[in-house]
Design a protein around this motif. Structure first.
Motif, PDB file in Angstrom:
ATOM      1  N   THR A  92       0.851  -1.279   0.098  1.00  0.00           N
ATOM      2  CA  THR A  92      -0.018  -0.107   0.228  1.00  0.00           C
ATOM      3  C   THR A  92       0.904   1.228   0.096  1.00  0.00           C
ATOM      4  N   ALA A  93       1.992   1.295   0.518  1.00  0.00           N
ATOM      5  CA  ALA A  93       2.874   2.421   0.681  1.00  0.00           C
ATOM      6  C   ALA A  93       3.479   2.736  -0.760  1.00  0.00           C
ATOM      7  N   GLN A  94       3.715   1.428  -1.678  1.00  0.00           N
ATOM      8  CA  GLN A  94       4.029   1.784  -2.922  1.00  0.00           C
ATOM      9  C   GLN A  94       3.008   2.274  -3.755  1.00  0.00           C
ATOM     10  N   LEU A  95       1.688   1.579  -3.480  1.00  0.00           N
ATOM     11  CA  LEU A  95       0.503   2.248  -4.413  1.00  0.00           C
ATOM     12  C   LEU A  95       0.341   3.782  -4.195  1.00  0.00           C
ATOM     13  N   ALA A  96       0.543   4.042  -2.697  1.00  0.00           N
ATOM     14  CA  ALA A  96       0.241   5.442  -2.311  1.00  0.00           C
ATOM     15  C   ALA A  96       1.098   6.373  -3.127  1.00  0.00           C
ATOM     16  N   ASP A 121      -0.744  -6.263   0.783  1.00  0.00           N
ATOM     17  CA  ASP A 121      -1.151  -6.180   1.879  1.00  0.00           C
ATOM     18  C   ASP A 121      -2.563  -5.385   1.889  1.00  0.00           C
ATOM     19  N   PRO A 122      -3.610  -6.294   1.730  1.00  0.00           N
ATOM     20  CA  PRO A 122      -4.927  -5.870   1.515  1.00  0.00           C
ATOM     21  C   PRO A 122      -5.608  -5.148   2.558  1.00  0.00           C
ATOM     22  N   GLU A 123      -5.160  -5.562   3.937  1.00  0.00           N
ATOM     23  CA  GLU A 123      -5.692  -5.001   5.163  1.00  0.00           C
ATOM     24  C   GLU A 123      -5.406  -3.363   5.068  1.00  0.00           C
ATOM     25  N   ASN A 124      -4.486  -3.058   4.680  1.00  0.00           N
ATOM     26  CA  ASN A 124      -4.322  -1.685   4.688  1.00  0.00           C
ATOM     27  C   ASN A 124      -4.865  -0.949   3.299  1.00  0.00           C
TER      28      ASN A 124
END
Length: 135
Positions: A92-96, A121-124
């Protein structure tokens, strides 16, 4: 007139040096793109039993963000980002980080919606998407 000729010759020499430097930079960029293409090709060819996507490193995600920022419009960034996530799983950090390359939230959400199944990490993920809906 001799000073003008000397000045023009110096100017032409400087332009030639700048052109050679630009050619070197283009060659380095082409090598980088070729390496990235080889990496994606290898990721597609490597079939793992648990996941067909290779997890992207932070360096790969940073390189992709750099390439996406170079696109002039969000449509080009979206097209490039969609091609990239076809072959990689991202945190999610990379997607952000990739989503922040877009100017408008609509494009950020389109990109994130397409990237959902590629999130490691789908939970985030829900919290990430929620922050753009809130804006």
């Amino acid at each position: 007139t001799m000073k003008k000729i000397t000045f023009l010759m110096a100017l032409l020499l400087a332009c030639g040096t700048l052109a050679a430097t630009a050619d070197d930079n283009i060659a380095v960029a082409a090598d980088s793109v070729a390496a990235a293409t080889d990496s994606v090709t290898a990721a597609v060819a490597a079939k793992t039993p648990y996941c067909k996507y290779k997890t992207a490193t932070d360096g790969q995600a940073n390189a992709m963000a750099f390439l996406m920022k170079r696109e002039q419009f969000d449509e080009g960034r979206l097209k490039l980002g969609r091609k990239y996530i076809k072959y990689y799983r991202l945190t999610t950090a990379q997607l952000a980080m990739l989503a922040e390359t877009f100017t408008y939230n609509d494009f950020k959400l389109k990109f994130l919606k397409k990237a959902e199944k590629h999130c490691s990490d789908p939970e985030n993920y829900t919290a990430l998407v929620g922050q753009y809906y809130a804006q």
